[in-house]
Scaffold this active site. Structure first.
Site, PDB file in Angstrom:
ATOM      1  N   HIS A  35       0.613  -1.131   0.336  1.00 30.88           N
ATOM      2  CA  HIS A  35       0.711  -0.145   0.254  1.00 30.88           C
ATOM      3  C   HIS A  35       1.437   1.399  -0.366  1.00 30.88           C
ATOM      4  CE1 HIS A  35       0.940  -0.780   4.206  1.00 30.88           C
ATOM      5  NE2 HIS A  35       0.678   0.563   4.375  1.00 30.88           N
TER       6      HIS A  35
ATOM      7  N   HIS B 260       5.971   6.461  -2.248  1.00 30.78           N
ATOM      8  CA  HIS B 260       7.150   4.674  -2.954  1.00 30.78           C
ATOM      9  C   HIS B 260       5.398   3.389  -2.373  1.00 30.78           C
ATOM     10  CE1 HIS B 260       7.571   5.593   1.260  1.00 30.78           C
ATOM     11  NE2 HIS B 260       7.595   3.671   1.363  1.00 30.78           N
TER      12      HIS B 260
END
Length: 184
Positions: A44, A126
């Site tokens: 996630h 990221h």
């Protein structure tokens, strides 16, 4: 309860992430015991980590007020925190030419009264793929990553919602549960 706000990839994006992870994992097979891989279904993008809270209801009310419209980002390119010479975390990068992701993260931070500035690290979007165990081989892992990094291979991810998540730490891994999803 331990909570955070995240973007959770849809099934097609999770499949692409899983394939990208398989490619890099094959290139790092000789270091397997020094790497803890994140399961593709657990990957996630964290917008805000809030830590321990007693009640999630006020957070849900605050997040419901966030200004949010659907947008797209590009996933691609590898990197390491803090650096490829001393890697601790392997990640997939996120490119957002429209700056909509930065805007959403700022809206979430503002809604939750999260301080910004020098006391908080800058937002670095990221997707964490793996964590490296401490040891003498880290520098070799960084060199191996440079040799296999697929620059130019990317995937378009449509962001249509964000979630308030609960994280329960377990012996093997953290279990993440959606408390509430906020759609565009």
């Amino acid at each position: 309860m331990r909570v955070f706000v995240s973007l959770n990839p849809d099934p097609a994006t999770k499949a692409w992430i899983g394939e990208a992870q398989r490619r890099v994992r094959a290139g790092l097979a000789r270091f397997e015991r020094d790497i803890r891989w994140v399961r593709p279904e657990d990957v996630h993008l964290t917008l805000a980590f809030l830590g321990e809270v007693e009640d999630a209801v006020p957070l849900q009310e605050a997040l419901a007020a966030c200004d949010f419209k659907a947008f797209e980002v590009q996933i691609g390119g590898w990197g390491c925190f803090p650096s490829s010479r001393h890697p601790k975390v392997l990640w997939l990068g996120i490119a957002d030419p429209s700056d909509a992701l930065e805007g959403l993260q700022a809206s979430v931070a503002s809604a939750l009264s999260i301080p910004v500035g020098p006391e908080r690290p800058a937002f670095q979007p990221h997707l964490t793929l793996a964590r490296f165990r401490p040891g003498r081989y880290r520098y070799r892992i960084g060199a191996a990553l440079k040799a296999i990094a697929p620059h130019g291979h990317s995937f378009s991810w449509s962001i249509r919602s964000f979630c308030l998540m609960e994280s329960r730490l377990g012996a093997a891994r953290a279990e993440h549960t959606v408390i509430r999803e906020f759609s565009a």
